[in-house]
Design an enzyme around this catalytic site. Sequence first.
Site, mmCIF file in Angstrom:
data_model
loop_
_atom_site.group_PDB
_atom_site.id
_atom_site.type_symbol
_atom_site.label_atom_id
_atom_site.label_comp_id
_atom_site.label_asym_id
_atom_site.label_seq_id
_atom_site.Cartn_x
_atom_site.Cartn_y
_atom_site.Cartn_z
ATOM 1 N N ASP A 1 -8.324 -4.577 -13.233
ATOM 2 C CA ASP A 1 -9.347 -3.523 -13.251
ATOM 3 C C ASP A 1 -9.696 -3.116 -11.715
ATOM 4 O O ASP A 1 -10.313 -3.601 -11.101
ATOM 5 C CB ASP A 1 -10.707 -4.063 -13.797
ATOM 6 N N ASP B 1 -9.774 4.173 -11.548
ATOM 7 C CA ASP B 1 -10.056 3.150 -12.293
ATOM 8 C C ASP B 1 -9.145 2.686 -13.485
ATOM 9 O O ASP B 1 -8.919 3.422 -14.561
ATOM 10 C CB ASP B 1 -11.428 3.528 -12.887
#
Length: 473
Positions: free
Chosen positions: A309, A83
């Site tokens: 992201d 992430d």
Amino acid sequence: MHISTSILLLVGLASVASTAVADEQPLVRAPFYRRTTRANWIRNRVAMAKRDGQSTIFNDQGSQYLLDVNIGTPGQTFTVAMDTGSADLWVPSSQCPASQCPFSRFNSGNSSSFQSSGSSFNIQYGIGSVNGTYAIDTVSVGGINVSNQQFGLATSTADILTNPQSSSDGTGKSSSMQSNGILGLGYPQLTAQASKTGKPYNPVVFNMVSQNLISQPVFSIYMNSLTADSGEIVFGGVDNTKFTGNLVYLPVVAMSQSALTSTGTYYYWMVYGQSIGVTGGQRDTTVNFTTSASSSKTGSSSNKALIFDTGTTLTYLPTAMAEQLMSSITSNYEYDAASGVYAVDCALQNSNASFVLSMASSSSPTTSPVTLTIPVSSMVIPVTNNVCMFGLARMDSTSAIGNTMYLIGDSFLRSAYLVFDMGQNRIGIAAANGVGGSVNGVTASSTSAANTLGSSSILAAAAIAVLSSALFF
Ligand SMILES: *[C@@H]1O[C@H](CO)[C@@H](O)[C@H](O)[C@H]1NC(C)=O
Ligand SMILES: *[C@@H]1O[C@H](CO)[C@@H](O)[C@H](O)[C@H]1NC(C)=O
Ligand SMILES: *[C@@H]1O[C@H](CO)[C@@H](O)[C@H](O)[C@H]1NC(C)=O
Ligand SMILES: *[C@@H]1O[C@H](CO)[C@@H](O)[C@H](O)[C@H]1NC(C)=O
Ligand SMILES: *[C@@H]1O[C@H](CO)[C@@H](O)[C@H](O)[C@H]1NC(C)=O
């Protein structure tokens, strides 16, 4: 950020192959493999809370990119989601009830290098939350051992490791099909501790740099196409067999009190974005991200920031922008309010249209932006035999994320080879091989090229298996 959707990618760290080369520090290459299956359309609304504000979005479908980490001595293995939109590493603690942490849990008593820290942590992600305490131990990723690494041990989780809807899809997923924690790759200031106490600590990849464990202060991600079997993350260098053309670098945008600035602090991996266009669809169109003159007292325009992201499956834009883009691509689409995503005819996989994302080196719009061109066909994600969802979704928000910052998720990022440069605070992008995108533009200020990953310079290569399950959320 971790707004993960249904096509769950799984990683099992397979092997660590070593080819010793003197005088070189390791570049670690971690390929992942995936298997895609179709799934039911999900209509699960999820409240999303963020540290800098609150907004509501809907959960949808997509993928997670996972890799294995080993924690402690001897190492205990956890498969975690990769992430770039958060910065903490956390895994379940043995003190977390099995109902909330159903997979393997870290037993601190079994690690000879374990140190407790006593401070608590709490993280809200797009899909759920986690609470626990920080600890310190050796963390190994891709064969690189980071010592004295701070990380979180979760004692309670909500909607991250468990999913109330998962039984309804009848896929009977095994525990090995799900993530069992999150590996945040964001900046120290983005850690939950920094948010709570103002005291940042070094996330795993930043300690790889400070402990001199990698040859270059970069990590590089190749996600590969939606249906491909393998992707790769490299720590310490660049794999130049995974992209075509040059890497073009853009400076990371800093923030100061939620405002974008060139002199503030780095939190997210984000760059300036000024527009997104569609070509080759029903009609060509361009959406300007720049603040309109009417809403700016000075009349000057300013670019927005695009958060890169990998923890978010789709790409989110305000409704008006998303609608303008969708309607210029096709007339055959439908917004599904329950899931928050666009349903499209799967025939859009044959579209010749492209998205053109324009990015800049500063907050001022430029006439020579860096562009990432993405085939619209690559944004069409199969859900059932004749229903597909689109990789672009809506997010309306008055908080910073959604208003001055937009979330660019896997649906866009897959088209790019991405180099996250912690040393020069910049992101390199190039056209990822096999995905059909292209990158045009030049690096604004001349900077040295990152080390490339040649076979002679590999000290350690870790294989990561990624599988995607069916519907998860
Ligand atoms: C870890 O500790 C638990 C009890 O605390 C014990 O039952 C288990 O066997 C240990 N595992 C290893 C690998 O030592
Ligand atoms: C990392 O630690 C493991 C287990 O302690 C060890 O086997 C391995 O050799 C270490 N790797 C490096 C590169 O030091
Ligand atoms: C974590 O703590 C916060 C605040 O104390 C609470 O609102 C939240 O529900 C907790 N989450 C979990 C998963 O226990
Ligand atoms: C978008 O911005 C560019 C310059 O940045 C300008 O030339 C163009 O007219 C704008 N388009 C719209 C629709 O506002
Ligand atoms: C895309 O282009 C190809 C080759 O030019 C053409 O055969 C095909 O019909 C086009 N597809 C659409 C949906 O227009």
